[in-house]
Every structure is written in C-alpha cells, then in structure tokens.
Write a protein that holds these residues in place. Structure first.
Motif, PDB file in Angstrom:
ATOM      1  N   SER A 189       0.806  -1.219   0.000  1.00  0.00           N
ATOM      2  CA  SER A 189       0.000   0.000   0.000  1.00  0.00           C
ATOM      3  C   SER A 189       0.843   1.274   0.000  1.00  0.00           C
ATOM      4  CB  SER A 189      -0.932  -0.006   1.210  1.00  0.00           C
ATOM      5  OG  SER A 189      -0.207  -0.156   2.403  1.00  0.00           O
ATOM      6  N   HIS A 191      -6.572   1.530   1.729  1.00  0.00           N
ATOM      7  CA  HIS A 191      -7.228   2.677   1.079  1.00  0.00           C
ATOM      8  C   HIS A 191      -8.744   2.643   1.299  1.00  0.00           C
ATOM      9  CE1 HIS A 191      -7.253  -0.663  -1.723  1.00  0.00           C
ATOM     10  NE2 HIS A 191      -8.091  -0.046  -2.535  1.00  0.00           N
ATOM     11  N   ILE A 243      -4.200  -4.977  -2.871  1.00  0.00           N
ATOM     12  CA  ILE A 243      -3.321  -4.055  -2.146  1.00  0.00           C
ATOM     13  C   ILE A 243      -3.375  -4.384  -0.655  1.00  0.00           C
ATOM     14  CG2 ILE A 243      -2.959  -1.635  -1.527  1.00  0.00           C
ATOM     15  CD1 ILE A 243      -4.334  -0.939  -4.249  1.00  0.00           C
TER      16      ILE A 243
END
Ligand SMILES: [Zn+2]
Length: 163
Positions: free
Chosen positions: A46, A120, A90
C-alpha cells in the motif's frame, strides 16, 4: 485451533515475541514460529504500489489461514485479474515488530498473526468501506476485523480477540 483471547492466551498459543522485554524481536520466537510462505497471487504494497509481495512472512499458525483468506477472496471475485482491476490486490503486510499505535504494548503484528488489507478502503480511524463479503470471508476463518472497533481499523485482520 482455538482463537486466543487476551494477552495471556495469545502468549500461550503463539509464544512471546519479546520475552526479555527489551523491545527487540526474540530470536528464539522468530526461529520457532515465523515462516515465509508464497501468497496465492502477488499483492501490491500500500505504501508503494510499485512494490509487490509474493510471499507472506508470518506466524506458522496463522500463515495457512492468511493464504486461505486471499485464496477465497480471489474465488469470490472471480480471480486475481478481476481483483487487480478493482484495486483489491493491495495490502499492508503481516509481520512487523512494533508497538500498538500510540501505545507501548506490542502490536499483534509482532506475532505475525495479523495482516492489513485494503488500507485505502479501511484507513485507521475512519469508517471502513471494505466490502462486507471480504470481512465475512475473514471472519469465517477466525479473523477479527477492526472495522467495527470504536476507533476503526478496517484494514486490520487478526487471529485473536480482546487485545
Ligand atoms: Zn493491522
């Protein structure tokens, strides 16, 4: 495997990554417990999406379940390519010898039985937007997800309770 609850049970099941309290990884714990196993598919890191993890470094009792988690998530989404298109490949890694955020006690990441996935969508301290299906896959494998904590940590999946 019974999922340990609280620090004492965590230590009795997984061992103690800092037996002599010098806040450095215990070599004996590391040698006995930490394993490197291939991930079912590459995961982008990430904090630098150009870096890719092909292996998982974590506790021997947790690594097979983490592998199964990612395998089942790919199964749900119809494969790794689809996940990649949706930015669902991710993660933030598994083992890391560190303290809890804003504290001095060890993070569960120091045992290698927790991993961070989709930061995220589930940033620390914000409402988690991680798809419920993904959380459900984790929970079916025994992982607790931090998305519903009073201070949410949606990315966080751990193989323990009450710590
Ligand atoms: Zn975490």
């Amino acid at each position: 495997m019974r999922i340990p609850s609280g620090l004492n049970e965590i230590k009795s099941v997984y061992g103690d990554p800092d037996r002599n309290h010098d806040f450095a990884p215990d070599p004996d714990f590391t040698r006995r417990n930490l394993v490197k196993v291939p991930l079912p598919y590459p995961l982008r890191l990430s904090w630098n999406l150009d870096l890719v993890s092909r292996n998982l470094y974590g506790h021997r009792l947790a690594a097979p379940r983490i592998y199964t988690f990612f395998d089942q998530v790919a199964g749900y989404y119809g494969g790794y390519q689809k996940m990649k298109e949706l930015d669902l490949d991710i993660w933030g890694g598994c083992y890391q010898f560190r303290s809890k955020r804003g504290g001095r006690s060890l993070s569960v990441h120091a045992w290698g039985m927790a991993f961070d996935y989709l930061p995220h969508l589930g940033p620390f301290g914000k409402r988690s937007r991680i798809p419920a299906e993904i959380v459900a896959i984790g929970e079916s494998l025994g992982f607790e997800n931090g998305g519903t904590w009073s201070v949410p940590d949606g990315m966080h999946f751990q193989l323990c309770r009450d710590y």
